[in-house]
Motif scaffolding. Sequence first.
Motif: not given
Length: 810
Positions: A331-350, A662-669
């Motif tokens: 889901d495109v909404r997950s792109e925003v959260f995934r990007r921010n989660l990886e930014l705040v903690d480099r030890g997390i891979e999405t 990607l501005g919350g506009q992209t599905f990422l698989h």
Amino acid sequence: MENNTLIEIMRKACKKIAPVWPLENFVAVNPYFGYSDQKFETVAHYLASVAGIQTTLPVSFYQTKVKEGKIMLEDIETALAKKPTPIKNAKSLINELSKTVDVNQNAASVNTLLDVATQATKKDWNSFVISRVSAWAASYFDNGQASWVAANKEAGIFMSWKEEAEVDCTPEIAGLKNFRKIVKAMPDDWLQALQAALQILGLSQEELDTYFQRLLIRVGGWSAYAARLDWDSELYGGKDGKLMEFLAILACWEACFLKSIETPQLQANWMEAKKTKTPTGLNQQLTEKLILQDAFDIACQREIIAKFKMPKVVDTKSKVQLKAQAIFCIDVRSEVFRRNLELVDRGIETIGFAGFFAFPINFIPLAHETGEAQCPVLLKTGPTILEEIPDSEDNRKAYKSLLLRNETKQIWKSFKSGAVSCFSFVSPVGLSYLPKLFTDAFGLTRPVPHPTNSGFTASVLKQKTISLQVSTHQHHTAGIPLEQRIQMAKNALNAMSLTENFARFVLIVGHGSTTVNNPYATGLDCGACGGHTGEANAKVAAAVLNDKLVREKLKLENIEIPDKTVFLACLHDTTTDEISIYNEEEAARLHPEQLHDLKISMGRAGHATRTERALRMAVKSNVDSAIKARSKDWSQVRPEWGLAGCSSFVVAPRERTEHLDLGGQTFLHSYNWKKDQGFSILELIMTAPMVVTNWINMQYYASTVDNNHFGSGNKTLHNVTAGVGVLEGYSGDLRVGLPMQSVHDGEIYQHEPVKLNVIIEAPLQEMNAILKKHEHVRNLCNNGWLHLLAMDEQGTVAHRYVGEFNWEKI
């Protein structure tokens, strides 16, 4: 005409109507689904002539994009080069359009009898008939909303309508003389009745295809609902026919109308209207707008391609030990959260994967008899899973409590809506609601219970889980046998390309939304889970992958999951951007400090995501409290933007996109073709997630360019009908698609019409092989319903599919 011939003509027309799912599991559907075997431009001209349907925005939208520099002259030149046109160049097109006033495309050139009667009498017979058909359909298809059901639901669709039409005085009051007698004289068999209707209307076999199409589009909402009943029937091996019966009703209405209001002038007008054929020539202004739409698509594609050409960020810091892997929905909404989660903690891979996580289940909540399909509507459901509380005594008490609560709720509902008791409810009892109305209005309480907490105490909520054990429920088998668990686990991990290097925590993050006073709430939930939250799928996936016996057997498949690895079932609330963990007890026992750190990282990522989304929502106050308040504000027509803006689908390793905004506009698989032996995973992605993302993209597209036909109008005017959909106002057709508030913020479009750009990192010959094998996927790519692009091994978008298994270098 032979019955078999007539049925085939009807079936052809009916297959062009895309299904619509009820509000309880409202999922995105491509409304042009039935036309995908034709070129987009061809369909645009056909729909404009047959039903006045628009497939582009007005010229002014594209003119603005040209002035803003979004559409460049070379984009228009590229669009002009793709199709034969007398227009010389981009500048001449822009000059011509600057003098153009948009032609109203709402008027169809192909008329039905009711269109002719409306024009001749200056009385809106179309709206009248739609309201009568809708009133009957709402009763017949009612899903438990109505206290009294007028229609005979035991009879077939046609016979139920005929029984009601034989006693309905409304048409005769409106001036249709002897309408009930005329209906009664029609045959009871729907096919014979249709044959009789066509004779009365004097329609030839050659005229039927367009005529049937026009009838179905005119009552497009209920037609789409009947199409969904056929879809479900055929998915599980049954037959179609529901929509054909409904079509017979629409034709019989016209025939009976003609006999009841028959005048020489109406007959003459109808004979003249039948001579009008579907225009074969092209509407010049529509042709020009389609060129501009192509140019807009090219401009948006140019921008997404440019992002992958940007210099890659080189991480000069030492590699951090992997703390967690988080599997999110594409889901495109997950792109925003995934990007921010990886930014705040480099030890997390999405990781991105379809939100049902390859566990298509039929989920039965506690104290329910029947289940809900937690999988994409393209797929059949898998094993039945029961919700339970592990302690048998606590489970029994909770079960009994929920049954009592539901029974009380039904009694209270009957009291509120009773013919006599409703007066008592509104007067003395109604006053007791004042405190709740006050606290709800000021956001101190939720107008309705939280969807995941309703009916449960806090202690029960913590214990609530799912059962994998094989058992019997309502004479059906529930649970998943060990061998099936092993196979499902293997398939899921292989499809995720997650077969080694497991982190301490592996989060399986489903998603859902929490809104109030929102009929379209399930439209904000997970489409991959059939319009439900991904909670049940995440719980099942985590339970299977934490199963020690499953892990032992997976070792034989060269998939070794460390003993200390814990799979966590989570849920991402896309309205508040908070993440819940459902099975943290084992993780807290094994890794308490690490779990605490993980929660802190998720909290920080949630705050960053809310801050980013606040810009789009024009939130200027305290971001966290303001965003969360929207989820329980019953006056909020835009609690979140859902998937508005979705325009691309990237299928590649995460390393290709992890440094891109990607501005919350992209599905990422997530996908690594080098690990995909036989390319079976690529085939699965192109035939399922790619089709689903196209459906989502085209639903938003159609709701934007023609909200009248493919959207649902003004959200503030909606009335839920039959528990299956909404009417805009008190009457009219069932509305499909999205309300204007879901695509427009009152000033500008929050979703602009862009056809999906699918970017896949895989060999061209393998993608061609899949296109050759699957016609429906090939049609989407060949006929311009999406744009297929290929990424090379350097992470650059290098090739564009141009049709018929040919690619051009970018």
